[in-house]
Design an enzyme around this catalytic site. Structure first.
Site, PDB file in Angstrom:
ATOM      1  N   LYS A  85       4.030   8.614   8.068  1.00 50.75           N
ATOM      2  CA  LYS A  85       3.333   9.902   8.045  1.00 50.75           C
ATOM      3  C   LYS A  85       3.975  10.842   9.073  1.00 50.75           C
ATOM      4  CE  LYS A  85      -0.022   8.839   5.121  1.00 50.75           C
ATOM      5  NZ  LYS A  85      -0.337   9.585   3.880  1.00 50.75           N
ATOM      6  N   LYS A  88      -0.732   8.597  -9.041  1.00 54.49           N
ATOM      7  CA  LYS A  88      -1.937   7.878  -8.634  1.00 54.49           C
ATOM      8  C   LYS A  88      -2.938   7.932  -9.782  1.00 54.49           C
ATOM      9  CE  LYS A  88      -1.463   8.639  -3.655  1.00 54.49           C
ATOM     10  NZ  LYS A  88      -1.991   9.330  -2.454  1.00 54.49           N
TER      11      LYS A  88
END
Length: 371
Positions: free
Chosen positions: A163, A262
């Protein structure tokens, strides 16, 4: 498909370690498990993967609970369904709320597989027997990130995602590259940047990343296209992709070179498969993203990721990555960097009912009655 009853289980479970992003720190994960039961007693399972607060998308556990209870389950109750492919079309008039839709659609896919005695992966098409595993590093410190990476490499994970956000991005990635110069590494920004950060993002080209995921806001297709034209590193869209229409926009504008699919974010398995096929047609690379899910959603992800066009390791980790004990049995495990694709009926995993009841905070049952 004669559905007798639908049951919603709202659950809450602490993560083994907090999951840090610049938007939210997740220490406890809530979710909804959807159970669809037919007249023969077969049970199919899906999972609403929205978070407790709307930091990732506008959906939350509570909005999903409302949509399932008041909108989607009543539609299922008054409709005769012969194949799970019909569910996404059935829900199409309802705007957005993709995670709520996906939770019941995937449960019906699992139920159908058990009724037919076929694995979910085989229902989706030709598939691989194993998939490569990828892990996400989400630490509050660079030393913690490096320790996590070392641990994941020891476990055999084939790709690491870190991240990032300004102003620590270059410092962190530079330090990681010093320790792991050949590591398949990608960076996920979760919309932390704007076009004013163009030079900063271009500086990441030197680190030979697999991709930079979602640097700009979810609706910034034009801005992503401008950035991609200036970068050597492929951009990956995540939060931007809610439908096949979004994919068409991204392709037309050249907004990215990779798309993270997703199941929850796009409204179910049928939509995910159609997006997958469109991406392959236009030479857009794809991989399956994760949502800090419980085992039910991960099982659906494994089936999708087994399709041969998914060549980039997804965010699909072992159950032990996040949980002391998962809600499925057997738990998902990594063997030599791979996850075995189950060949049992449906998702190929059973519900650990003892664990499910231990983490249960609400349960709602909806008899279907006669159609």
């Amino acid at each position: 498909m004669k559905i007798k009853e639908i049951v919603l289980y709202v659950i809450s479970m602490p993560l083994k370690d907090p999951f840090y992003t610049h938007l939210q720190t997740v220490s406890n994960r809530e979710g909804i498990i959807v159970e669809v039961i037919d007249e023969e007693g077969y049970k199919g399972y899906g999972e609403a993967v929205a978070f407790s607060t709307p930091w990732y998308t506008e959906e939350t556990v509570q909005t999903c609970l409302h949509m399932l209870t008041d909108i989607l389950i009543p539609i299922i109750k008054k409709t005769k369904i012969s194949h799970p492919e019909e569910v996404s079309h059935l829900f199409a008039p309802i705007r957005r709320n993709q995670m709520a839709k996906a939770s019941i659609e995937t449960a019906i896919w699992d139920l159908y597989g058990k009724q037919q005695g076929k694995s979910l992966a085989s229902l989706l098409g030709d598939h691989n027997s194993t998939i490569p595993a990828g892990a996400v590093v989400a630490s509050s410190s660079i030393s913690g990130a490096i320790n996590q990476i070392e641990h994941f490499i020891e476990l055999g994970y084939e790709r690491i995602k870190i991240k990032i956000n300004p102003p620590t991005d270059i410092e962190w990635i530079s330090e990681i590259r010093k320790h792991f110069p050949e590591l398949p590494l990608m960076a996920d920004a979760n919309s932390a940047y704007t076009l004013q950060d163009m030079d900063r993002l271009k500086a990441l080209d030197e680190f030979q990343l697999l991709m930079i995921e979602q640097p700009f806001a979810h609706d910034d297709f034009l801005e992503h296209a401008k950035l991609q034209s200036e970068l050597k590193t492929p951009l990956c869209l995540d939060e931007s992709i809610h439908s096949i229409s979004d994919v068409r926009k991204a392709i037309e504008l050249n907004s990215c070179g990779v798309i993270n699919i997703k199941i929850g974010r796009v409204g179910g398995l049928q939509n995910a498969k159609e997006i997958y096929e469109l991406c392959l047609k236009h030479h857009i690379k794809v991989w399956v993203g994760g949502m800090i899910e419980f085992g039910v959603s991960k099982a659906h992800n494994i089936a999708l990721a087994s399709l041969p066009g998914f060549q980039i390791p997804g965010d699909i980790a072992s159950s032990s990555r996040y949980w002391e004990e998962d809600i499925i049995t057997p738990e998902i495990q990594i063997e030599n960097g791979k996850i075995i694709v189950p060949n049992g009926p449906g998702i190929g995993y059973q519900m650990n009912e003892k664990r499910l009841n231990k983490v249960l905070i609400d349960k709602r049952s909806f008899p279907m009655g006669k159609i």
